[in-house]
Scaffold this active site. Structure first.
Site, PDB file in Angstrom:
ATOM      1  N   GLY A 158       0.831  -1.140  -0.013  1.00  0.00           N
ATOM      2  CA  GLY A 158      -0.040  -0.150   0.020  1.00  0.00           C
ATOM      3  C   GLY A 158       1.000   1.181  -0.150  1.00  0.00           C
ATOM      4  CB  ILE A 160       3.005   2.128   4.897  1.00  0.00           C
ATOM      5  CG1 ILE A 160       2.231   3.208   5.433  1.00  0.00           C
ATOM      6  CG2 ILE A 160       4.237   1.763   5.644  1.00  0.00           C
ATOM      7  CD1 ILE A 160       1.572   2.884   6.820  1.00  0.00           C
ATOM      8  NE  ARG A 180      -5.936  -6.882   0.190  1.00  0.00           N
ATOM      9  CZ  ARG A 180      -7.097  -6.219   0.664  1.00  0.00           C
ATOM     10  NH1 ARG A 180      -8.060  -6.646   1.235  1.00  0.00           N
ATOM     11  NH2 ARG A 180      -6.888  -4.803   0.665  1.00  0.00           N
ATOM     12  CB  SER A 238       1.927  -5.251   9.605  1.00  0.00           C
ATOM     13  OG  SER A 238       2.329  -6.428  10.397  1.00  0.00           O
ATOM     14  NE  ARG A 239      -2.916  -2.982  14.613  1.00  0.00           N
ATOM     15  CZ  ARG A 239      -2.433  -1.831  14.566  1.00  0.00           C
ATOM     16  NH1 ARG A 239      -1.238  -1.548  13.835  1.00  0.00           N
ATOM     17  NH2 ARG A 239      -3.471  -0.795  14.309  1.00  0.00           N
ATOM     18  CD  GLU A 268       1.722  -3.741  20.158  1.00  0.00           C
ATOM     19  OE1 GLU A 268       1.365  -2.493  20.166  1.00  0.00           O
ATOM     20  OE2 GLU A 268       2.415  -4.288  19.265  1.00  0.00           O
ATOM     21  CG  HIS A 287       2.342  -0.120  18.196  1.00  0.00           C
ATOM     22  ND1 HIS A 287       1.535  -0.998  18.251  1.00  0.00           N
ATOM     23  CD2 HIS A 287       2.216   0.740  17.031  1.00  0.00           C
ATOM     24  CE1 HIS A 287       0.637  -1.011  17.337  1.00  0.00           C
ATOM     25  NE2 HIS A 287       1.205   0.208  16.532  1.00  0.00           N
TER      26      HIS A 287
END
Length: 321
Positions: A158, A160, A180, A238-239, A268, A287
């Site tokens: 994307g 980022i 994707r 990301s996560r 986290e 983070h």
């Protein structure tokens, strides 16, 4: 012109001063500028009156919360990710949801690039080497590696991901990506689309820049990590839940992966005694990718704009579909 003072906006936590000032003069604002977590009973009382919620991303927004907020029309969260929000439940209640993509692209890409450099040159580890009085006492911990000529694989191309690609190309890296859907502007980004298996096999460094959803949770599990080069480094901005933490630890311990650098973790926050932090080939930051003054102010102001547009019945500048 809309009389916004008739609307009550509730904050779930401390807001940036610029956002507080703008909302306070525009709406009936029930803010929480004391810092820390707002007491549950006080928050519930405020939710009962809320037309809009300014979410700082530290609460679960689900059916239980929505049931306490019968007047709620708008939720705007000061973050890009919204995996803490049950979008289906919000849709069922007719509540609009906004987030803050775009304004944090450069800040996140900068930190990702910093972690990429650290994973190659071990800057943090070298600092600790000097800090512990080892410079001059014994030989350094070994040679590091160049970025130039290496292949960077970006998972999630994307805005980022594209910004990270541009920074990597300054270091003369070859950039490949998996998404994707293949982007139509590959020539502009200078990155080459490859399938997921090819990216795993070819990348010397892998940056994760995907959203967290059912298809990406534990995407990098033991089976996937085993397909990486043992000399590769994995960088996650990301996560945390995109990576299986136990599988990552095992790979780092057993020489199946050279390095990991992460701004997000699972769990986290990551406590100091966590097993990952016992390893010499790991860098973890708390983070903080979007944690610059300029970016956090921009995110907060976009959150305000989302709230005001939603209350006015307009499409938000950044509305989650």
């Amino acid at each position: 012109m809309e009389d916004f003072k008739k609307y009550t906006v509730v904050a779930s936590g401390k807001m940036r001063d610029v956002a507080f000032a703008k909302l306070d003069e525009t709406v009936n604002l029930l803010g929480w500028q004391k810092g820390g977590k707002i007491p549950a009973d006080e928050f519930d009382k405020r939710l009962a009156e809320a037309d809009a919620l300014f979410s700082t991303g530290n609460i679960r927004i689900n059916e239980e919360l929505l049931a306490k907020a019968p007047k709620l029309k708008v939720i705007a969260q000061a973050s890009v990710g919204y995996d803490n929000i049950d979008i289906e439940a919000c849709n069922a209640h007719g509540v609009l949801v906004g987030n803050t993509p775009g304004v944090l692209v450069d800040a996140v890409a900068d930190l990702a690039y910093g972690l990429l450099i650290d994973s190659a040159r071990h800057i943090v580890r070298a600092h600790e080497f000097v800090k512990n009085g080892l410079w001059g006492e014994r030989k350094p911990f070994g040679l590091t590696t160049d970025l130039a000529g290496k292949t960077l694989g970006i998972v999630g191309m994307g805005d980022i991901g594209s910004a990270i690609a541009a920074r990597a190309q300054v270091s003369k890296m070859k950039v490949i990506y998996n998404n994707r859907h293949r982007r139509e502007d590959d020539a502009k980004t200078g990155a080459k689309y490859v399938d997921f298996s090819t990216l795993l096999a070819e990348a010397d460094f892998i940056v994760l820049a995907v959203t967290l959803n059912p298809s990406t949770k534990n995407l990098f599990n033991a089976e996937v990590i085993a397909k990486l080069k043992p000399t590769a480094a994995l960088i996650n901005i990301s996560r945390g839940a995109v990576v299986d933490t136990d599988a990552l630890y095992d790979a780092l311990v057993n020489g199946k992966l050279a390095y990991a650098a992460m701004d997000v973790t699972s769990p986290e926050p990551l406590l100091g005694e966590h097993k990952l932090l016992t390893l010499p080939n790991v860098t973890v930051t708390p983070h903080m990718a979007s944690a610059t003054v300029e970016t956090r102010d921009a995110m907060a102001l976009l959150t305000v704009d989302n709230i005001l547009a939603g209350l006015e019945g307009k499409i938000m500048p950044a509305q989650v579909k």
